[in-house]
Motif scaffolding. Structure first.
Motif: not given
Length: 786
Positions: A651-662, A676-681
């Motif tokens: 719930l830490d609102h300072s944690a940013p949203r990731l780039a829309d990268s997949l 090969v599938l790569g992503m950030a979560l």
């Protein structure tokens, strides 16, 4: 006149009542359970329209306990004429007026449902270290042994993560909930039994556990995106891609329960997203279309799907349109007949019986017959439950649902197939009939389970074994239920959590309220998690829901359930009595989970929703407080601070949203890596990772035939390594390393710091027998934080 059926070939009339003769795989054994239940005659007149019929017992025959000769028996049939009403109205009338069905249950035998829920989550987290759940860390799911040996059958891919967040449990999150999400995005199929192992060659060639997912439904992936606090756009991209593989994104989902929940979940996922603003408008129009079409359905049996209930209630809440609520209550009333409400077993009767004679409970032939087929010794030993006298209502099946399944049979008491909790949410606007819906929902769960109950095909014996606190704490082959399918545990625990939250919402008339998201179809109902947004508590806003194990160091009454929440500077607690008598309760909060000042604090109090005089809370002790019969006391304790173990990161609102990268890369047949599938979560502060998976085939199982048309290569590898680097926004290297896997599946997770901007990697494979050499991919990469 009915002709008694002869005994099936090979049937042994001398076999014990709940055991099968030797050779349990025979038709005689498989049919025995059905035949003994078919003790009714049935007459139907000829003609185009079905005529009224009566059911009557058939005496005599091989399955009867009554001798056909020299015996006179009598029975009565009650005919209920209820005017121009629906079948649901008639069923309700019979249940309430003929069999006196109502809210009969308390916690006498089980203690609080919260305690059972804590045992369930400890079991799921493998707190004992025994791995009774048969979790496979490599495959990221539990063996589904009961139906197939060495099988995986994930029925619910998101409840685990939602429960971990709700209970604020890092164990569940790190080792199970997050792992199931990785399973969902990497595997190709989940709708059939996934059998990766065979005794002779390892991986099963006939039913491969294919990689190159996701296998999760589009709405489940969207729920995972919401669970990430909208920080992981890769999950939303996968969800949208998953949906458009079958339906263009210009066509609304179908107007059934799956389509309705998909439309509403997608609307919640994309609304307010600047990059997908037009999709939000589209899905909202879809929601309105589906809701309006549902309202227009005829008021007749079979036309109204109970699984639409929460969608319609959600639409009513968003729009204020009362016709959606009316349709929701009409839909849920059609499910009431699926719950047993007879024979009469009331508290008022004072009737008692002795249960579990000789300390023996279940021993189902199906259970032990299956395990014997898989090589386990046939125990034939009933589960232990102490012989005891108790009121008949405690062991009554009334309130249990008969759900379809199991080869055309019915599962009694299986809460995971169609949650009973929507009845509780819909009951608020149902006037007198709402009392019946509330009673059914509560009878399904209150005072029944001390742990996971298991599943039962047909009608189990009347037992109090379900109440035992260690009921599930045994190796699965030695448990006596019809099935103990490990894939059922997550949705079952999810239904219990859902009930605890919904009961507080119901009793407070929504003065306590938290947002929910549609649960997977097999379970139905709602998921609750603080990541879905904050709720309200008697006018206080921005309250996060919180159900941590061990919140109370002491709770003086076993008749009380509880729900908690918090915001900065205030702790919220609701205590809900299940007793038919007034309860005086004292509760002491766990100082490891709640920080309270040395000085006394004042708690605002609501007793059965009415403001009451405040009470003083000293050293974390609440009470004594008297709660009326079946009543509720809610408190807001200013000056107390929750000490979350996981939620503060999520719930830490300072944690940013990731780039829309997949990134998805398909390799040619000359490469073993396939797709090969790569992503950030990311699910919050310090909860961010890169995830890479390849559909490469292991030489350990070189006979495997992958049935993935997108992967042409049949080259196998003996080991696979991920060589990676992490960069910040200026291009400086933050970290680098390599991870090696020597067993299928070849997938990799790398934790990422909060200042990561780019994650690059290369995959290296060592050729297996017949393949030779080494292989590598080109340099691949994803952007992390924008």
């Amino acid at each position: 006149a009915a002709t008694p059926h002869p005994a099936p070939p090979g049937f042994s009339p001398s076999c014990p009542a709940q055991w099968c003769p030797s050779g349990s795989a025979s038709d005689a054994c498989q049919n025995r359970g059905w035949a003994t239940r078919a003790r009714a005659s049935l007459g139907v007149r000829h003609g185009p329209v079905a005529k009224p019929i009566l059911f009557a017992p058939v005496f005599g025959g091989w399955g009867s306990r009554v001798s056909a000769s020299g015996t006179t028996l009598q029975f009565a049939v009650a005919i209920v004429v209820n005017g121009n009403t629906t079948a649901a109205d008639a069923y309700r009338t019979v249940a309430q007026e003929v069999y006196s069905f109502g809210d009969e249950r308390d916690n006498s035998g089980t203690g609080p449902l919260n305690t059972a829920f804590e045992r369930m989550t400890d079991y799921l987290a493998d707190a004992s270290g025994s791995n009774f759940e048969q979790w496979d860390a490599l495959q990221r799911f539990s063996f589904y042994w009961m139906d197939q040996p060495n099988a995986f059958k994930p029925l619910d891919l998101v409840s685990g993560a939602a429960i971990a967040a709700l209970t604020d449990d890092p164990r569940l999150w790190n080792h199970f909930g997050l792992e199931i999400i990785r399973f969902a995005v990497s595997r190709r199929a989940s709708t059939h039994f996934l059998m990766p192992y065979r005794r002779d060659i390892g991986l099963d060639a006939a039913s491969a556990l294919e990689l190159g997912g996701p296998c999760a439904a589009a709405s489940t992936l969207a729920a995972m995106y919401l669970l990430s606090g909208r920080r992981s756009p890769a999950l939303l991209t996968l969800a949208l891609d998953q949906r458009t593989t079958t339906t263009p994104d210009t066509v609304c989902p179908p107007s059934d329960s799956a389509g309705a929940n998909e439309a509403l979940t997608f609307y919640d996922a994309v609304r307010g997203d600047a990059a997908r603003g037009t999709l939000g408008v589209f899905y909202w129009q879809c929601c309105l279309k589906i809701a309006d079409e549902t309202v227009a359905l005829p008021h007749e049996p079979g036309a109204n799907d109970p699984a639409m209930t929460d969608f319609l209630l959600g639409m009513q809440r968003r729009t204020g349109n009362q016709s959606y609520g009316v349709a929701a209550r009409r839909a849920i009333s059609s499910s009431e007949q699926r719950y047993q409400a007879f024979p009469s077993a009331t508290r008022a009767s004072g009737a008692t019986e002795t249960f579990d004679h000789g300390n023996r409970s279940f021993d189902y032939w199906w259970t032990h017959g299956r395990w014997a087929d898989y090589g386990w010794p046939r125990t034939g030993v009933p589960m232990h439950a102490p012989e005891q006298g108790a009121p008949t209502w405690r062991a009554s099946h009334n309130g249990l649902k008969v759900a379809g399944g199991g080869g055309g049979g019915g599962w009694l008491g299986t809460v995971l197939i169609g949650s009973p909790v929507p009845m509780l949410r819909a009951a608020a606007g149902m006037n007198a009939s709402g009392t019946f819906a509330q009673a059914l929902a509560r009878a399904s769960l209150v005072g029944r389970f001390g742990h996971f109950p298991g599943d039962f095909q047909g009608k189990p014996m009347h037992t109090l074994g379900w109440e035992q606190p260690d009921w599930a704490e045994h190796p699965l082959p030695y448990l006596g239920q019809t099935t103990w399918n490990t894939g059922h545990f997550w949705p079952s625990a999810g239904v219990v959590a859902e009930f605890l939250v919904a009961d507080a919402i119901d009793r407070s008339s929504s003065r306590i309220w938290f947002p929910g998201v549609a649960a997977p179809a097999v379970r139905g109902g709602l998921l609750y998690s603080p990541a879905f947004g904050t709720g309200t508590w008697y006018g206080d806003r921005n309250v996060s829901i919180w159900l941590p194990n061990g919140l109370f160091a002491e709770l003086s009454s076993g008749q009380v359930h509880w729900v908690a929440g918090y915001r900065e500077g205030t702790l919220y607690v609701a205590l809900l009595s299940q007793s038919f008598e007034a309860v005086t309760i004292t509760a002491r909060l766990n100082p490891g989970l709640v920080k309270f000042p040395l000085a006394p604090c004042t708690a605002r109090v609501w007793l059965d929703n009415a403001p009451s005089p405040p009470i003083t809370v000293i050293d974390g002790v609440l009470g004594p407080v008297q709660i009326p019969p079946k009543g509720m006391v809610a408190l807001a304790i200013d000056g107390f601070e929750a000490r979350p173990r996981l939620q503060h990161l999520m719930l830490d609102h300072s944690a940013p949203r990731l780039a829309d990268s997949l990134t998805t890369t398909d390799h040619p047949a000359s490469s073993p890596f396939g797709r090969v599938l790569g992503m950030a979560l990311s699910f919050g502060t310090n909860l961010t990772s890169a995830y890479v998976v390849t559909s490469a085939n292991s030489s350990l199982w070189r006979d495997l035939i992958l049935k993935d048309s997108r992967r042409a290569s049949s080259i196998t590898i003996a080991a696979c390594s991920l060589v990676y680097s992490v960069f910040d926004g200026d291009g400086a290297t933050l970290s680098s390393g390599n991870v090696t896997a020597v067993r299928f599946p070849f997938d990799f997770t790398v934790s990422l710091p909060m200042n990561a901007a780019r994650f690059n990697w290369t995959l290296y494979g060592i050729g297996g027998p017949g393949s030779g050499g080494e292989f590598e991919t080109a340099l691949l990469g994803i952007n992390v934080f924008s």
